[in-house]
Design an enzyme around this catalytic site. Sequence first.
Site, short mmCIF file in Angstrom:
data_model
loop_
_atom_site.label_atom_id
_atom_site.label_comp_id
_atom_site.label_asym_id
_atom_site.label_seq_id
_atom_site.Cartn_x
_atom_site.Cartn_y
_atom_site.Cartn_z
N TYR A 1 -1.30 -3.61 13.78
CA TYR A 1 -2.18 -2.91 12.83
C TYR A 1 -3.13 -1.97 13.57
CZ TYR A 1 -5.56 -2.15 9.10
OH TYR A 1 -6.40 -1.58 8.18
N GLU B 1 0.82 -1.22 0.00
CA GLU B 1 0.00 0.00 0.00
C GLU B 1 0.85 1.26 0.00
OE1 GLU B 1 -3.81 1.64 2.56
OE2 GLU B 1 -3.54 -0.48 2.18
N LYS B 2 2.07 1.17 0.57
CA LYS B 2 2.92 2.35 0.68
C LYS B 2 4.37 1.94 0.46
CE LYS B 2 -0.22 4.49 4.01
NZ LYS B 2 -0.39 4.96 5.40
#
Length: 699
Positions: free
Chosen positions: A316, A7-8
């Site tokens: 998370y 995602e990054k």
Amino acid sequence: MKLYICEKPGQARDLARNLGVSGKGDGFIGDNSVAVTWAIGHLVQQLNPDEIDTKYSKWNTEDLPIVPEIWKMKPNAKTKKQLNIIKGLLQKSNHVVIATDGDREGEVIGRELLDYFEWTGNINRLWLTALDDNSIKKALNSLKQGSETEPLYAAGLARARADWLVGMSATRALSLMAQKKGYRGVLSVGRVQTPTLAIVVNRDIEIENFKTKDYYDILGVFSGVEAKWWFNNDEFSDENGRCLNKDFAQSVVDNVKSGGNAVVEKFATQRKKVSPPLLHSIDTLQEQANKKFGFSSKQTLDLAQSLYEKHKATTYPRSDCQYLPISQLSEVKDVMTAISNIDSNMGKLIVNADLTVQSKVWNDKKLSAHHAIIPTNNTQVNVSGMTTDESKLYDLICRSYIAQFYPSYEYDKTSIEINASGEMFNANINVDVNLGWKIVTNSQAELRQDTVPKLTKGQELTVDTVDIEIKQTKPPARYNEGALIKAMKNAHQFVTDVNLKKILRGDEGIGTSATRANIIELLKKRNFLTVIQKQIISTDTGRALISAVPTEVKDPGMTAIMEGSLSKIASGELTLDAFMDWQVEWLGKLIETIKSREISIESNIQTVECPECGKDMFLRQGKKGKFWGCSGYPDCKTVAQNNNGKAVFEKDMPDCPKCGKKLRRIKGEKGFFWSCKGYFDEPKCEFMTQDKAGKPFLK
């Protein structure tokens, strides 16, 4: 080629290191056999209405609702380069591992790329709970099949499409109807934002309409023992069981005084045990951080994200769960060792912890897609590298975890009931026995040692004093961010419709744990909500919107039910097509309701006449502050600077004392200043000066 999509960029670097992949390319890490790339948020997005059909470039009620026949996506202009890089990598790949965040939105970010490029091949899912090396290696050894998490993608698409339908169609319909009443602005409607706004507006109105009433408590002292009258008369009580009739209260006092004596009907002491609070989900973390440190919900989420991504210190952050899998009991010692090495103060607490204790947080049946937010077993965390606010949040998360291995908080509760001439009085006295986990959470500094009288059942007491205490009812408290997050989570409490209550589960709220903070920020950005001394208050614009919008859009119960439907899609109980059919049908009825109703709203938007075309100019929010823009845009591009709510056109600006051209008022990092418009001309004029009360400081 095997391609991992993160995602990054930071996540990609962590993953590549654990895969042993080091070759650096443009927008990826790896080689022709294994590569790790990354998205930057959503690389593709929904088409705008005018891109679906040019007729939608003008707002007309006849064109509503807007329902695309085919849902098409377009590149996000800001990240188009990375999108093309991923396209090239996918063309070389026959196996993709989706390694985005393990939630609904992360699933969409990864899979929408595969759909956009019509990629077919083998798909696995990397489900990460933390970004430290141990957690990454553990996840790599237990890849999920792509089919296991595909329903999350369907749920994410359903959410995005439902939001698009409501936002595009209801906003246009309501704004157009309001403009018929002279309202010159856009009434932005959202499936989640509008009911959230309604919660605050309704609370504010309740407070403003609240009328204080007197109510009456009776306090008695019997042989030195203080006790409070046990009021149980429905005739003279309010909804909270308080006595509202002074004459009735006085008659009780007179009766007790005339009797002269009282009898102990109950005297019992019971040992009470309170288990440690559950671990943190993002919702409870936001509530506690707001209460303890004054952090906004968005601030807490950003800090938690940094602890997860940058420091690898916690798991998370966007979890909605407060429990842990039983399998993680084997990791407790490693986590505690890591905490001890990282923070010596925590180490002192861990020495006294009993790591064999299994609290109620260890429960596989209570798990969702993620477990609770806890510290990782990463011993390389550098607390000195954290900001002060990051350290505070890390400390809060660590203490919650350590508390699970401390004894229960224990206290003795003594209940006393006294009968005085037929009137009952009671008293409860708590005496601490063992602080237990409260030592860890700092929720109590020392033992409470109240004095407990020595009484026996049937003992006679004298009536020392009996007095009426006049009190006043108070309005409900305004929301702060923590309380609003909690209210969004518990939307069922705002539902009055009997049928809705029957089908609404208690855990279905407005938005999700991952999105609630952003919703509050969006409402503030759109000037629907404001924050004054940590209290969230609705603005005039926000109230105007809620007064105009139909119940179907602002009812928290309806939104919570829709969230429940999304959860059913994620679990495979409901299909995307069935959900969208229902959504389109509901939207059609909603638009007809808006069109047919009489909207009561006054123009509360300040306007000025455009000197070029004569149309209204509105105050708008730009990247560098507010400015005035013509409603005739793009045909008329006239703009004016904003000076304390007033439109200032270029012809009215002061002249530059150096070159004679016009000065401009500009917002910089440290506030406003004035600069010559000739700065970009040749020759350049570099005159600048300070701003003094909206005017240039000219000597």
